[in-house]
Scaffold this active site. Sequence first.
Site, mmCIF file in Angstrom:
data_model
loop_
_atom_site.group_PDB
_atom_site.id
_atom_site.type_symbol
_atom_site.label_atom_id
_atom_site.label_comp_id
_atom_site.label_asym_id
_atom_site.label_seq_id
_atom_site.Cartn_x
_atom_site.Cartn_y
_atom_site.Cartn_z
ATOM 1 N N PHE A 88 -0.989 25.625 -17.454
ATOM 2 C CA PHE A 88 0.212 25.002 -16.892
ATOM 3 C C PHE A 88 0.188 23.484 -16.969
ATOM 4 O O PHE A 88 1.230 22.824 -16.962
ATOM 5 C CB PHE A 88 0.411 25.463 -15.441
ATOM 6 N N LYS A 89 -1.005 22.905 -17.083
ATOM 7 C CA LYS A 89 -1.093 21.444 -17.140
ATOM 8 C C LYS A 89 -0.371 20.874 -18.363
ATOM 9 O O LYS A 89 0.047 19.712 -18.360
ATOM 10 C CB LYS A 89 -2.560 21.003 -17.168
ATOM 11 N N ASP A 90 -0.218 21.679 -19.426
ATOM 12 C CA ASP A 90 0.483 21.210 -20.617
ATOM 13 C C ASP A 90 1.929 20.829 -20.313
ATOM 14 O O ASP A 90 2.484 19.929 -20.955
ATOM 15 C CB ASP A 90 0.496 22.300 -21.698
ATOM 16 N N THR B 185 -7.022 20.488 -16.656
ATOM 17 C CA THR B 185 -6.403 19.173 -16.804
ATOM 18 C C THR B 185 -7.014 18.412 -17.973
ATOM 19 O O THR B 185 -6.314 17.730 -18.726
ATOM 20 C CB THR B 185 -6.554 18.348 -15.507
#
Length: 462
Positions: free
Chosen positions: A109-111, A142
């Site tokens: 999800f950090k993308d 991250t």
Amino acid sequence: MQYLSTRGRVNGLSFKQAVMMGLADDGGLLLPAEIPRVNSGELEAWSRLAYPELAFQIISRYATDIPAADLKDLIDRSYATFTHPEVTPVVHRDGVYILELFHGPTLAFKDVALQFLGNLFEYLLRQNGEKMNIIGATSGDTGSAAIYGVRGKQNINIFILHPHGKVSPIQELQMTTVTDPNVFNLAIRGTFDDGQAIVKEIFGDVAFKQRHSLGAVNSINWARVLAQVVYYFYAWGRVHKDTSCKKINFSVPTGNFGDIFAGYIAKRMGLPIDQLILASNENNILSRFINHGDYSIGEVRPTPSPSMDIQKASNFERYLYYLLDGDSRALRKAMEDFNRDGKLEFSAEQLHSVQNEFAALTVDNEQTIATIGDFFRRTDYLLDPHTATGVHAAGKLGSGRYPTVCLATAHPAKFDQAVREATGREPQRPAGLAGIEQREQRCEIVDADTAVIKAYLAERAI
């Protein structure tokens, strides 16, 4: 839109200034001076937008000093790197909706935030004729997302600290196999919390920060949180279309409080969220806080969900600012107390306010593995261990009055050991992970010592 520090000694910043400052110069975290509200008509209109269009509508309300055409181009380029046409699709399995946030370059999800932030940094640096040295700490995802966000970009070097031997093998390889000359990987002999403390201490040395033009990619950077707000609105639109429900719940696996804080901001903007469910693993400082008012540091325990193996939640200070009604003086005292004693105390009234905003559950290692296995046997759908904590918490705490969206924060192939233990099968690897063990690696193992990291950075800074 102007920005201020939670600690009250920095204010009047533009969005561009807030992004470049990262951590506020007074040691606090930056927040918008006001949260824009969305009315019901806008909400309905937004529910029909494609992801990049929705991102533009939301981010433009906070980034008022970036020309609309430039901002749109930044957003479009950021999400063109995702492999799914919807960017963050929502799927329905076994009575819950799963928001898939793992279709970016590093399958996490950090993308969603860091593809945008990497392009934003490059844009601002080119505009100002400046250079930047990014430093960040990671508990797993991250680091690789930040590296992929800025690898090969002009005028940027990036230095990422990860706890040696305490991230998954795939997470480590996703970082160490990026050998672009502007990327530096440092495995510290310590925990993620040690790395985070080093980064905060370095940013607290304002002279060093300015001399080496330091920038932040951890969720201490407001742009990270802002980009994550978007997918809460996107998920609401998809579930609303499917069910006609006005309100929905979200179940969020989180260790650093950044992902669920983005949901809190979405709710303050007017998104009709009924429950924000926080799922912790055995490193449960956040669920202890919500359930019992116990925000105290414990020993970091290894779990199948290493990205949540955290005891100091770096985004908690932003929520604390709102809990204290914007009283920066009270917040400064609270953070001084926490840094001295390793704990914070809350009144019954404050705890009541917290529990009106959040529900929380601690999900232990055994329950995490069992959830992956049980869910797969029922649905033929593989959860990664972080997502599994959210699915388990949703099953225990979801009110049932409204649909629940569980945030799927990483692809299961990143945590193949946990998946094998839970299901007896190997998760299928996406193309981006094919042959990753055979790629060239570059990483240095160093002590978890601020002076060591500062010397390393100073020697290699651009």
